[in-house]
Design an enzyme around this catalytic site. Structure first.
Site, PDB file in Angstrom:
ATOM      1  N   ASP A  65      -1.004  -2.331  -6.322  1.00 30.64           N
ATOM      2  CA  ASP A  65      -2.478  -2.446  -6.443  1.00 30.64           C
ATOM      3  C   ASP A  65      -3.241  -1.709  -5.054  1.00 30.64           C
ATOM      4  O   ASP A  65      -3.807  -2.665  -4.393  1.00 30.64           O
ATOM      5  CB  ASP A  65      -2.750  -3.941  -6.656  1.00 30.64           C
ATOM      6  CG  ASP A  65      -4.618  -4.018  -7.327  1.00 30.64           C
ATOM      7  OD1 ASP A  65      -4.970  -3.005  -7.312  1.00 30.64           O
ATOM      8  OD2 ASP A  65      -4.964  -5.216  -6.855  1.00 30.64           O
ATOM      9  N   ASN A 111       9.305   6.858  -4.576  1.00 30.91           N
ATOM     10  CA  ASN A 111       7.960   7.326  -4.347  1.00 30.91           C
ATOM     11  C   ASN A 111       7.807   8.361  -3.009  1.00 30.91           C
ATOM     12  O   ASN A 111       8.297   7.814  -2.015  1.00 30.91           O
ATOM     13  CB  ASN A 111       7.205   6.337  -4.640  1.00 30.91           C
ATOM     14  CG  ASN A 111       6.625   5.792  -3.396  1.00 30.91           C
ATOM     15  OD1 ASN A 111       5.919   6.092  -2.573  1.00 30.91           O
ATOM     16  ND2 ASN A 111       7.237   4.540  -2.787  1.00 30.91           N
ATOM     17  N   PHE A 115       0.121   7.566   0.456  1.00 30.87           N
ATOM     18  CA  PHE A 115      -1.216   6.794   0.818  1.00 30.87           C
ATOM     19  C   PHE A 115      -2.440   7.224   0.005  1.00 30.87           C
ATOM     20  O   PHE A 115      -3.424   7.461   0.671  1.00 30.87           O
ATOM     21  CB  PHE A 115      -1.550   6.719   2.288  1.00 30.87           C
ATOM     22  CG  PHE A 115      -0.545   6.071   3.232  1.00 30.87           C
ATOM     23  CD1 PHE A 115       0.233   4.878   2.615  1.00 30.87           C
ATOM     24  CD2 PHE A 115      -0.945   5.730   4.618  1.00 30.87           C
ATOM     25  CE1 PHE A 115       1.194   4.291   3.501  1.00 30.87           C
ATOM     26  CE2 PHE A 115       0.213   5.086   5.188  1.00 30.87           C
ATOM     27  CZ  PHE A 115       0.939   4.131   4.879  1.00 30.87           C
ATOM     28  N   ASN A 140      -3.226  -4.699   3.093  1.00 30.91           N
ATOM     29  CA  ASN A 140      -2.078  -3.649   3.953  1.00 30.91           C
ATOM     30  C   ASN A 140      -2.858  -2.657   4.398  1.00 30.91           C
ATOM     31  O   ASN A 140      -3.462  -1.844   3.521  1.00 30.91           O
ATOM     32  CB  ASN A 140      -1.066  -3.417   3.050  1.00 30.91           C
ATOM     33  CG  ASN A 140      -0.044  -2.517   3.662  1.00 30.91           C
ATOM     34  OD1 ASN A 140      -0.446  -1.371   3.982  1.00 30.91           O
ATOM     35  ND2 ASN A 140       1.369  -2.803   3.646  1.00 30.91           N
ATOM     36  N   SER A 174       5.824   3.423   6.024  1.00 27.66           N
ATOM     37  CA  SER A 174       5.990   4.084   4.941  1.00 27.66           C
ATOM     38  C   SER A 174       6.634   5.495   5.662  1.00 27.66           C
ATOM     39  O   SER A 174       6.140   6.197   6.362  1.00 27.66           O
ATOM     40  CB  SER A 174       4.515   4.588   4.445  1.00 27.66           C
ATOM     41  OG  SER A 174       4.768   5.630   3.634  1.00 27.66           O
ATOM     42  N   ASN A 176       6.447   8.431   3.997  1.00 21.23           N
ATOM     43  CA  ASN A 176       5.558   9.349   3.126  1.00 21.23           C
ATOM     44  C   ASN A 176       4.168  10.040   3.893  1.00 21.23           C
ATOM     45  O   ASN A 176       3.585  10.745   3.424  1.00 21.23           O
ATOM     46  CB  ASN A 176       4.938   9.005   1.804  1.00 21.23           C
ATOM     47  CG  ASN A 176       6.357   8.576   1.063  1.00 21.23           C
ATOM     48  OD1 ASN A 176       7.541   9.311   0.936  1.00 21.23           O
ATOM     49  ND2 ASN A 176       6.275   7.392   0.292  1.00 21.23           N
ATOM     50  N   THR A 177       4.058   9.263   5.245  1.00 22.47           N
ATOM     51  CA  THR A 177       3.154  10.006   5.863  1.00 22.47           C
ATOM     52  C   THR A 177       3.853  10.542   7.019  1.00 22.47           C
ATOM     53  O   THR A 177       4.432   9.860   7.765  1.00 22.47           O
ATOM     54  CB  THR A 177       1.986   9.061   6.578  1.00 22.47           C
ATOM     55  OG1 THR A 177       1.435   8.533   5.352  1.00 22.47           O
ATOM     56  CG2 THR A 177       0.844   9.512   7.273  1.00 22.47           C
ATOM     57  N   LYS A 208       4.540  -4.617   9.119  1.00 20.14           N
ATOM     58  CA  LYS A 208       5.896  -4.263   7.782  1.00 20.14           C
ATOM     59  C   LYS A 208       6.673  -3.132   8.591  1.00 20.14           C
ATOM     60  O   LYS A 208       5.913  -2.109   8.814  1.00 20.14           O
ATOM     61  CB  LYS A 208       5.067  -3.982   6.800  1.00 20.14           C
ATOM     62  CG  LYS A 208       5.962  -3.466   5.586  1.00 20.14           C
ATOM     63  CD  LYS A 208       5.335  -3.517   4.270  1.00 20.14           C
ATOM     64  CE  LYS A 208       6.350  -3.281   3.172  1.00 20.14           C
ATOM     65  NZ  LYS A 208       5.654  -2.989   1.821  1.00 20.14           N
ATOM     66  N   ASN A 237       9.911  -1.952   4.147  1.00 19.86           N
ATOM     67  CA  ASN A 237       9.584  -0.988   3.274  1.00 19.86           C
ATOM     68  C   ASN A 237      10.955  -0.314   2.593  1.00 19.86           C
ATOM     69  O   ASN A 237      11.827  -0.812   2.432  1.00 19.86           O
ATOM     70  CB  ASN A 237       8.700   0.084   4.043  1.00 19.86           C
ATOM     71  CG  ASN A 237       7.386   0.396   3.442  1.00 19.86           C
ATOM     72  OD1 ASN A 237       7.709   1.039   2.316  1.00 19.86           O
ATOM     73  ND2 ASN A 237       6.390   0.585   3.956  1.00 19.86           N
ATOM     74  N   GLY A 287      14.626  -4.649  -3.325  1.00 24.43           N
ATOM     75  CA  GLY A 287      15.615  -5.033  -4.416  1.00 24.43           C
ATOM     76  C   GLY A 287      15.613  -6.605  -4.891  1.00 24.43           C
ATOM     77  O   GLY A 287      16.846  -6.713  -5.459  1.00 24.43           O
TER      78      GLY A 287
HETATM   79  C1  LIG Z   1       5.420   3.411  -6.123  1.00 24.58           C
HETATM   80  C2  LIG Z   1       5.429   2.613  -4.729  1.00 24.58           C
HETATM   81  C3  LIG Z   1       4.379   2.561  -3.866  1.00 24.58           C
HETATM   82  C4  LIG Z   1       4.317   1.773  -2.722  1.00 24.58           C
HETATM   83  N1  LIG Z   1       3.263   1.984  -1.883  1.00 24.58           N
HETATM   84  C5  LIG Z   1       3.360   1.285  -0.827  1.00 24.58           C
HETATM   85  C6  LIG Z   1       2.205   1.046   0.007  1.00 24.58           C
HETATM   86  O1  LIG Z   1       1.142   1.791   0.010  1.00 24.58           O
HETATM   87  N2  LIG Z   1       2.348   0.382   1.271  1.00 24.58           N
HETATM   88  C7  LIG Z   1       3.367  -0.519   1.671  1.00 24.58           C
HETATM   89  O2  LIG Z   1       3.504  -1.139   2.686  1.00 24.58           O
HETATM   90  N3  LIG Z   1       4.476  -0.350   0.815  1.00 24.58           N
HETATM   91  C8  LIG Z   1       4.579   0.358  -0.362  1.00 24.58           C
HETATM   92  N4  LIG Z   1       5.508   0.549  -1.177  1.00 24.58           N
HETATM   93  C9  LIG Z   1       6.782  -0.340  -0.791  1.00 24.58           C
HETATM   94  C10 LIG Z   1       7.036  -1.943  -1.246  1.00 24.58           C
HETATM   95  O3  LIG Z   1       5.735  -2.496  -0.856  1.00 24.58           O
HETATM   96  C11 LIG Z   1       8.206  -2.576  -1.154  1.00 24.58           C
HETATM   97  O4  LIG Z   1       8.273  -2.499   0.230  1.00 24.58           O
HETATM   98  C12 LIG Z   1       9.384  -1.453  -1.455  1.00 24.58           C
HETATM   99  O5  LIG Z   1       9.308  -1.089  -2.620  1.00 24.58           O
HETATM  100  C13 LIG Z   1      10.559  -2.604  -1.327  1.00 24.58           C
HETATM  101  O6  LIG Z   1      10.392  -3.596  -2.435  1.00 24.58           O
HETATM  102  P1  LIG Z   1      10.843  -3.233  -4.245  1.00 24.58           P
HETATM  103  O7  LIG Z   1      12.465  -2.966  -4.058  1.00 24.58           O
HETATM  104  O8  LIG Z   1      10.815  -4.846  -4.568  1.00 24.58           O
HETATM  105  O9  LIG Z   1      10.402  -2.378  -4.811  1.00 24.58           O
HETATM  106  C14 LIG Z   1       5.808   1.048  -2.267  1.00 24.58           C
HETATM  107  C15 LIG Z   1       6.819   1.043  -3.181  1.00 24.58           C
HETATM  108  C16 LIG Z   1       6.597   1.733  -4.489  1.00 24.58           C
HETATM  109  C17 LIG Z   1       7.664   1.770  -5.488  1.00 24.58           C
END
Ligand SMILES: Cc1cc2nc3c(=O)[nH]c(=O)nc-3n(C[C@H](O)[C@H](O)[C@H](O)COP(=O)(O)O)c2cc1C
Length: 343
Positions: A65, A111, A115, A140, A174, A176-177, A208, A237, A287
């Site tokens: 979200d 992904n 951002f 966040n 992240s 991705n930046t 984080k 992350n 995970g």
């Molecule tokens: C599509 C996607 C977008 C994400 N975007 C963010 C983000 O904007 N900021 C952030 O701190 N983490 C982001 N995450 C990371 C998640 O918050 C989480 O730390 C990570 O996916 C590991 O948890 P999971 O294995 O349960 O997904 C993103 C993850 C996914 C899959």
């Protein structure tokens, strides 16, 4: 009974980002009295971290979200807390599509969204309009890709968003930046956390971090976090590493989440637990897909857990299932409250 097994083939027929937008649109229809305003409370799961009361320790991780469109809906589905964002000061489009990939054979996601979000002002307005809710909403924050002063972006994030947040998260992990993870390095981290500390409000601040760290980083980050009065560390992350994967998207660039991240994330949590000696609360992410995973993380030192990817595969009922499983486990093992089980 969950409808998700029926809906999943429909969602998976769409490309991943379209399915995500459709999910948010559907969730937005669930307003007013159409859903209970608060998750049912189970006394053994209620826990206090950083001065906040969490109705249960199972949170929705950031990234689902991003623009704070459906936090109440997610709380009503049984999450004990919801972290919205990452939100940057200015709106930004993120990376070109495709940038979100389901690795179905690996129960994973890659992904490289970058951002994409509508910016602080938009999220703040939306969160301002919300009634008081039970359950906790964290915001966040991150830095704009083209920002000339990334540290100032985090300080602005905390200043602008704190009034509508229960807690704030400083996301420096992240992948991705470009260069963002460099803020975890020694001098940069101290400078960032000192600036955030100076600009902070009365709201708790979480940090984080990435699961991909070198020996010694855990001790250094914990020390900086404690020195600058950070209230909890979120571990962590997505990973830029690639454990053995089967899916055809395995070599897409970006952060990997879901099942293949589990071992790595648990290991990182254990290292942070060892480094901190319990001196700062930890939040386990990466995970987690069932109550056993969540329990393992709690026993390894996490006061709370979060998940995202498992919800893509198992549907939104996952929060309630994990919470119920944790409550059963507590009873079986003779604990009266989840806080006693934190390792
Ligand atoms: C599509 C996607 C977008 C994400 N975007 C963010 C983000 O904007 N900021 C952030 O701190 N983490 C982001 N995450 C990371 C998640 O918050 C989480 O730390 C990570 O996916 C590991 O948890 P999971 O294995 O349960 O997904 C993103 C993850 C996914 C899959």
């Amino acid at each position: 009974m969950s409808l998700y097994p029926l809906l999943r083939p429909l969602a998976f027929a769409l490309d991943a980002e379209t399915a995500h937008r459709a999910t948010i649109a559907l969730l937005k229809l669930r307003t007013g009295t159409a859903f209970p305003p608060e998750p049912p409370s189970t006394p053994s799961l209620e826990t206090k971290v950083a001065g906040l009361t969490f109705p249960n320790p199972v949170g929705l991780a950031a990234g689902f979200d991003k623009d704070a469109e459906v936090p109440e809906q997610m709380l009503s589905l049984g999450f004990g807390f919801v972290e919205v964002g990452t939100i940057t000061p200015q709106p930004q489009a993120g990376n070109p599509r495709p940038r979100l990939f389901r690795l179905v054979q690996d129960t994973a996601v890659i992904n490289r969204m970058g951002f994409n979000n509508k910016g602080q002002a938009d999220a703040r307005r939306r969160l301002d309009r919300r009634a008081r809710w039970r359950g906790v909403i964290g915001v966040n924050v991150g830095a704009n890709k083209d920002s000339a002063d990334r540290i100032a972006d985090y300080v602005a994030g905390v200043r602008v968003m704190s009034p509508v947040a229960d807690y704030m998260t400083i996301n420096i992990s992240s992948p991705n930046t470009p260069g963002l993870r460099g803020l975890q390095d020694e001098g940069a981290l101290d400078e960032l956390l000192a600036a955030v500390e100076e600009g902070r409000t009365d709201k708790p601040i979480f940090l984080k971090v990435a699961p991909d760290l070198n020996d010694g980083d855990h001790e250094r980050i914990v020390k900086a976090a404690i020195d600058h009065k950070i209230d909890a560390v979120i571990v962590g992350n997505t990973t830029v590493t690639r454990p053995l994967l089967k899916s055809r998207y395995a070599s897409e660039q970006g952060g990997l989440s879901g099942e293949p991240l589990k071992t790595l994330a648990l290991d990182a949590l254990r290292r942070f637990r060892r480094a901190s000696g319990g001196g700062i609360p930890l939040i386990g992410v990466g995970g987690i897909s069932n109550a056993d995973d969540a329990w393992e993380r709690i026993r390894a030192g996490a006061s709370l857990v979060q998940l995202y990817t498992a919800m893509v595969y198992e549907g939104p009922g996952i929060a309630k299932r994990i919470a119920r499983g944790l409550a059963d486990r507590l009873e079986r093992e003779g604990f009266t409250n989840i806080a006693e089980a934190v390792g």
